[in-house]
Scaffold this active site. Structure first.
Site, PDB file in Angstrom:
ATOM      1  N   THR A  98       0.829  -1.210   0.000  1.00 47.01           N
ATOM      2  CA  THR A  98       0.000   0.000   0.000  1.00 47.01           C
ATOM      3  C   THR A  98       0.862   1.258   0.000  1.00 47.01           C
ATOM      4  O   THR A  98       0.552   2.234  -0.696  1.00 47.01           O
ATOM      5  CB  THR A  98      -0.964  -0.015   1.196  1.00 47.01           C
ATOM      6  OG1 THR A  98      -1.763  -1.202   1.122  1.00 47.01           O
ATOM      7  CG2 THR A  98      -1.877   1.204   1.189  1.00 47.01           C
ATOM      8  N   CYS A  99       1.946   1.246   0.744  1.00 50.08           N
ATOM      9  CA  CYS A  99       2.838   2.408   0.806  1.00 50.08           C
ATOM     10  C   CYS A  99       3.468   2.689  -0.556  1.00 50.08           C
ATOM     11  O   CYS A  99       3.537   3.833  -1.000  1.00 50.08           O
ATOM     12  CB  CYS A  99       3.936   2.178   1.837  1.00 50.08           C
ATOM     13  SG  CYS A  99       3.327   1.763   3.483  1.00 50.08           S
TER      14      CYS A  99
END
Length: 164
Positions: free
Chosen positions: A47-48
Protein backbone atom coordinates in the site's frame (compact mmCIF):
# COMPACT_ATOMS: atom_id res chain seq x y z
CA UNK A 1 -1.19 10.85 19.63
CA UNK A 2 0.11 14.31 18.86
CA UNK A 3 -2.62 16.97 18.70
CA UNK A 4 -3.23 20.18 16.81
CA UNK A 5 -1.24 22.95 18.46
CA UNK A 6 1.54 20.66 19.68
CA UNK A 7 5.15 21.33 18.70
CA UNK A 8 6.88 18.56 16.77
CA UNK A 9 9.27 16.64 19.01
CA UNK A 10 13.02 16.80 18.61
CA UNK A 11 14.20 13.27 17.90
CA UNK A 12 17.38 12.13 16.22
CA UNK A 13 16.63 10.82 12.70
CA UNK A 14 18.27 10.51 9.33
CA UNK A 15 17.13 12.82 6.54
CA UNK A 16 17.24 11.07 3.18
CA UNK A 17 17.23 13.27 0.09
CA UNK A 18 18.54 13.06 -3.45
CA UNK A 19 21.92 14.11 -1.99
CA UNK A 20 22.12 11.17 0.44
CA UNK A 21 21.46 10.64 4.15
CA UNK A 22 22.42 12.97 6.98
CA UNK A 23 21.98 12.85 10.74
CA UNK A 24 19.63 15.54 12.02
CA UNK A 25 16.55 16.00 14.20
CA UNK A 26 12.87 15.84 13.41
CA UNK A 27 12.27 19.44 14.47
CA UNK A 28 15.04 20.66 12.16
CA UNK A 29 13.31 18.94 9.22
CA UNK A 30 9.75 19.87 10.13
CA UNK A 31 10.25 23.21 11.84
CA UNK A 32 10.15 25.74 9.00
CA UNK A 33 7.30 26.69 6.70
CA UNK A 34 4.20 24.67 5.91
CA UNK A 35 5.14 20.99 5.79
CA UNK A 36 3.09 17.94 4.98
CA UNK A 37 4.48 14.91 6.78
CA UNK A 38 3.02 11.58 5.83
CA UNK A 39 3.93 8.43 7.70
CA UNK A 40 3.90 4.92 6.31
CA UNK A 41 4.31 1.48 7.88
CA UNK A 42 7.19 0.57 5.59
CA UNK A 43 9.15 1.27 2.46
CA UNK A 44 8.30 -1.06 -0.41
CA UNK A 45 5.24 -2.43 1.42
CA UNK A 46 2.35 -2.81 -1.06
CA UNK A 47 0.00 0.00 0.00
CA UNK A 48 2.84 2.41 0.81
CA UNK A 49 4.64 1.75 -2.47
CA UNK A 50 1.65 1.56 -4.82
CA UNK A 51 -0.83 4.02 -3.26
CA UNK A 52 0.53 6.35 -0.61
CA UNK A 53 3.91 7.62 -1.84
CA UNK A 54 2.91 7.85 -5.54
CA UNK A 55 -0.02 10.12 -4.68
CA UNK A 56 2.30 12.66 -3.08
CA UNK A 57 4.76 12.49 -5.97
CA UNK A 58 1.97 12.92 -8.54
CA UNK A 59 0.38 15.81 -6.62
CA UNK A 60 3.57 17.60 -5.56
CA UNK A 61 3.00 20.61 -7.84
CA UNK A 62 -0.58 20.99 -6.59
CA UNK A 63 0.57 20.73 -2.98
CA UNK A 64 3.22 23.40 -3.57
CA UNK A 65 0.64 25.62 -5.30
CA UNK A 66 -1.61 25.18 -2.24
CA UNK A 67 1.15 26.52 0.03
CA UNK A 68 3.17 23.46 1.03
CA UNK A 69 6.86 24.26 1.33
CA UNK A 70 8.09 20.73 1.93
CA UNK A 71 6.74 17.20 1.48
CA UNK A 72 8.24 14.67 3.90
CA UNK A 73 7.63 10.94 4.28
CA UNK A 74 8.61 9.16 7.50
CA UNK A 75 9.06 5.43 7.84
CA UNK A 76 10.62 2.99 10.29
CA UNK A 77 13.27 1.64 7.95
CA UNK A 78 17.02 2.10 7.81
CA UNK A 79 18.29 4.92 5.60
CA UNK A 80 19.69 2.54 2.97
CA UNK A 81 16.26 1.01 2.38
CA UNK A 82 14.62 4.44 2.41
CA UNK A 83 17.06 5.80 -0.18
CA UNK A 84 16.54 2.76 -2.43
CA UNK A 85 12.77 3.17 -2.11
CA UNK A 86 12.93 6.86 -2.96
CA UNK A 87 15.06 6.09 -6.01
CA UNK A 88 12.85 3.25 -7.30
CA UNK A 89 9.72 5.34 -6.74
CA UNK A 90 11.20 8.37 -8.53
CA UNK A 91 10.42 10.43 -5.43
CA UNK A 92 13.85 11.82 -4.49
CA UNK A 93 14.00 15.51 -5.26
CA UNK A 94 10.23 15.80 -4.79
CA UNK A 95 9.78 14.16 -1.40
CA UNK A 96 12.27 14.21 1.47
CA UNK A 97 12.35 11.15 3.69
CA UNK A 98 12.83 10.61 7.40
CA UNK A 99 14.46 7.30 8.25
CA UNK A 100 13.25 6.52 11.78
CA UNK A 101 15.12 3.25 12.15
CA UNK A 102 14.36 2.72 15.83
CA UNK A 103 10.77 4.09 15.75
CA UNK A 104 11.72 6.88 18.15
CA UNK A 105 9.90 9.55 16.16
CA UNK A 106 6.89 7.28 15.68
CA UNK A 107 6.75 6.83 19.44
CA UNK A 108 7.31 10.53 20.21
CA UNK A 109 4.46 11.49 17.87
CA UNK A 110 2.19 8.82 19.34
CA UNK A 111 1.82 7.37 15.85
CA UNK A 112 3.40 3.98 16.51
CA UNK A 113 1.79 0.58 16.04
CA UNK A 114 2.94 -2.89 16.94
CA UNK A 115 3.46 -4.95 13.79
CA UNK A 116 5.47 -7.71 15.45
CA UNK A 117 2.73 -10.23 14.54
CA UNK A 118 3.72 -9.61 10.92
CA UNK A 119 7.48 -9.80 11.59
CA UNK A 120 7.89 -6.04 11.12
CA UNK A 121 8.41 -4.79 14.69
CA UNK A 122 7.18 -1.35 15.71
CA UNK A 123 6.07 0.86 12.82
CA UNK A 124 4.30 4.12 12.03
CA UNK A 125 0.55 4.08 11.62
CA UNK A 126 -0.52 5.41 8.24
CA UNK A 127 -1.12 9.12 8.75
CA UNK A 128 -0.43 12.65 7.55
CA UNK A 129 0.18 15.87 9.44
CA UNK A 130 0.14 19.49 8.38
CA UNK A 131 2.83 21.33 10.30
CA UNK A 132 3.33 25.10 10.24
CA UNK A 133 6.67 26.36 11.57
CA UNK A 134 7.09 23.33 13.80
CA UNK A 135 3.56 23.30 15.24
CA UNK A 136 0.96 20.72 14.20
CA UNK A 137 -2.01 22.28 12.38
CA UNK A 138 -3.87 19.06 11.57
CA UNK A 139 -3.55 15.28 12.01
CA UNK A 140 -5.09 12.71 9.66
CA UNK A 141 -4.90 9.06 10.76
CA UNK A 142 -6.24 6.16 8.75
CA UNK A 143 -8.84 4.17 10.65
CA UNK A 144 -9.02 1.33 8.12
CA UNK A 145 -6.66 -0.33 5.63
CA UNK A 146 -5.83 1.69 2.54
CA UNK A 147 -5.10 5.34 1.83
CA UNK A 148 -7.98 7.74 2.32
CA UNK A 149 -7.64 10.36 5.07
CA UNK A 150 -3.84 10.59 4.79
CA UNK A 151 -3.44 10.59 1.01
CA UNK A 152 -2.47 13.55 -1.13
CA UNK A 153 -6.04 14.20 -2.41
CA UNK A 154 -7.34 14.43 1.17
CA UNK A 155 -4.51 16.77 2.13
CA UNK A 156 -5.25 18.98 -0.88
CA UNK A 157 -8.91 19.17 0.18
CA UNK A 158 -7.89 20.04 3.76
CA UNK A 159 -5.53 22.75 2.51
CA UNK A 160 -8.25 24.22 0.32
CA UNK A 161 -10.69 24.27 3.24
CA UNK A 162 -8.27 25.62 5.84
CA UNK A 163 -5.96 27.93 3.97
CA UNK A 164 -7.97 29.43 1.14
Amino acid sequence: MIDRGSPVPSVGVKLVTADGATDTTSDAILGTGLVVLFTVPGAFTPTCHVNHLPGFVANAAKLKAAGIDRIVCATVNDHHVVKAWGEVAGALGTVDFISDGNAELAEALGLMKDSTAFGMGMRFVRSALLIRDGVVDAVFVEDAPGVNASGAPAILMALEAAYS
